[in-house]
Design a protein around this motif. Sequence first.
Motif, PDB file in Angstrom:
ATOM      1  N   ASP A   1       0.780  -1.078  -0.008  1.00  0.00           N
ATOM      2  CA  ASP A   1      -0.116  -0.010  -0.165  1.00  0.00           C
ATOM      3  C   ASP A   1       0.951   1.085  -0.016  1.00  0.00           C
ATOM      4  O   ASP A   1       0.541   2.155   0.543  1.00  0.00           O
ATOM      5  CB  ASP A   1      -0.966   0.189   1.263  1.00  0.00           C
TER       6      ASP A   1
ATOM      7  N   CYS B   1      -4.547  -2.618  -8.739  1.00  0.00           N
ATOM      8  CA  CYS B   1      -4.978  -3.751  -7.701  1.00  0.00           C
ATOM      9  C   CYS B   1      -4.080  -4.485  -7.070  1.00  0.00           C
ATOM     10  O   CYS B   1      -4.143  -5.083  -5.976  1.00  0.00           O
ATOM     11  CB  CYS B   1      -6.080  -4.145  -8.373  1.00  0.00           C
TER      12      CYS B   1
ATOM     13  N   LYS C   1      -6.689   0.865  -1.859  1.00  0.00           N
ATOM     14  CA  LYS C   1      -7.020   0.505  -3.194  1.00  0.00           C
ATOM     15  C   LYS C   1      -7.974   1.529  -3.656  1.00  0.00           C
ATOM     16  O   LYS C   1      -7.905   2.170  -4.934  1.00  0.00           O
ATOM     17  CB  LYS C   1      -7.813  -0.904  -3.350  1.00  0.00           C
TER      18      LYS C   1
END
Length: 524
Positions: A22, A143, A150
């Motif tokens: 992330d 993704c 996301k």
Amino acid sequence: MGYTTTTTTTSGTKTTTPKPLDGGWGWVVVAAGFMAQFLAYGSPQSVGVLYPEWLHIFQEGKGMTAWVGSLAVGVGLIVSPICSACVINFGARPVTIFSGVMVSGGLMLSAFAPNIPFLIFSYGIVVGIGCGLEYAATLTITCLYFDKKKGLALGIVTTGASVGGFLYATLQNELIELFGLHGCLLITGALALNLIACAGPMRPLTPPKYYLKQRAALLERAAEEQLRPIKPAQEPAMSTEKPVVAKETAVTIDTKEMLATERRSLFSCSALVKLIKTKLRDYSRNFSSTLALLQDRVFMALCISLFLFALGTIPPLLFLEDVAQSEGLLEGVAALPLVSIISIMGAVGKMGLGIMADLPFINSIFLYAFTTGASGLALLFIPLTKSYMVLQILSATLGFLSGNWSLTPYITTQVVGAEKLTEAHGILMFFGGFGIIMGPPVVGWFYDLTQSYHLAFYFSGGCVILGGLILFIAALPCLEYTKPEPPPSSESFEKEFIEHTIRAVPDPTLPSMSTTSEIVSREQ
């Protein structure tokens, strides 16, 4: 590397699976995806600027001319299942490079279009397929790099299309004034070649399936050759025989041809029959898996809702400038085109709705249904507008609400799960692309029949409101149900085959894929 690895033990076997951070290199991928969508969708998103020029040059009906712009956006979504399969098998980087060649070539070819049918092919189909390949590649790679963030990442990436539409609308207006339509398309086509550079940062986290299959085939061939030690023509007197190991003994071309000829003569018919049976079994499983997804009530309602939403909300991109001129609300060329307002507010909407979807107390499905219904209400007010300022406000509203396109991968993951995201999102985009293709021609035909846009926009608004209601009702908690179990996919068969083949011969030259379970998990 941009990701960490999580090691688990299943039946005594260690499995290493890439886990997104992330952040880190993921934000570089997001920036590359943003620029890719900016360059690919800049001209198609602002096609409303080109539409009056095509009407003036080719003197065709509005319904016929509308096919050009609708196909440019819709055909890429229609073929999105194929585009997704290309990304899975070859990776996001080569697919993005190829999409840059197609978008650039289609735009430059459109500069020499002698009529509307040729323009439908060059601008509508060639550019449209290129945009579809780019769209599938950027969304898939994003993704893979993000999990908790996301929604934000997808919002930033898809914002590139809206920002591109905003800037390209003004840019194409200026280019038409300076160089004409011919020069405008040539310059925008040259700019689209920068898509090739955007593919560079799209580093894959897992090897593409094509690589895994090729490696499995090579290891299988090495295993067969290991079972058949090849004796050298002349052996030294003091040499000692050692077993032939793959990648340590060179196999002559004559021996390869001999083995290939022998294999063809003895096993060609049986191998062909076996291959046909395997392919038919895979196709049957894929078809059954698709049917199982469509049996999901919420997913099917989402497909219908997206179709109706695309059918109704895409025509404003193409016709609002013509509406303002035909209704006498605008004289000449506006300093800020309505298409630019829709595009820039679409960028704001994608960012805002993406952030809202990440909030724990917001149901993203209901958020999408609400924005869909609100878009329908805005469309119903367009025929009642008697002021250009009100038309600008409605354009801004439609642009912001159209940002719910960035929610589709997020919602699809919630409905069918991450393991079915690629397949399900391809089906969903097929419905959306079909609606995009049909929307502008239908509105154009309404105008050709009635010489007014009123009935056309009432029809569009009604379709969009209906789509929002269908999804809202299908997602109500009081209608909970048990999801049907999907049949085993063809990937399980491929996984067993590759796992069995790779276990046969170890490959010491690939330290990053040192275990069988690691290779199989990276394939997923």
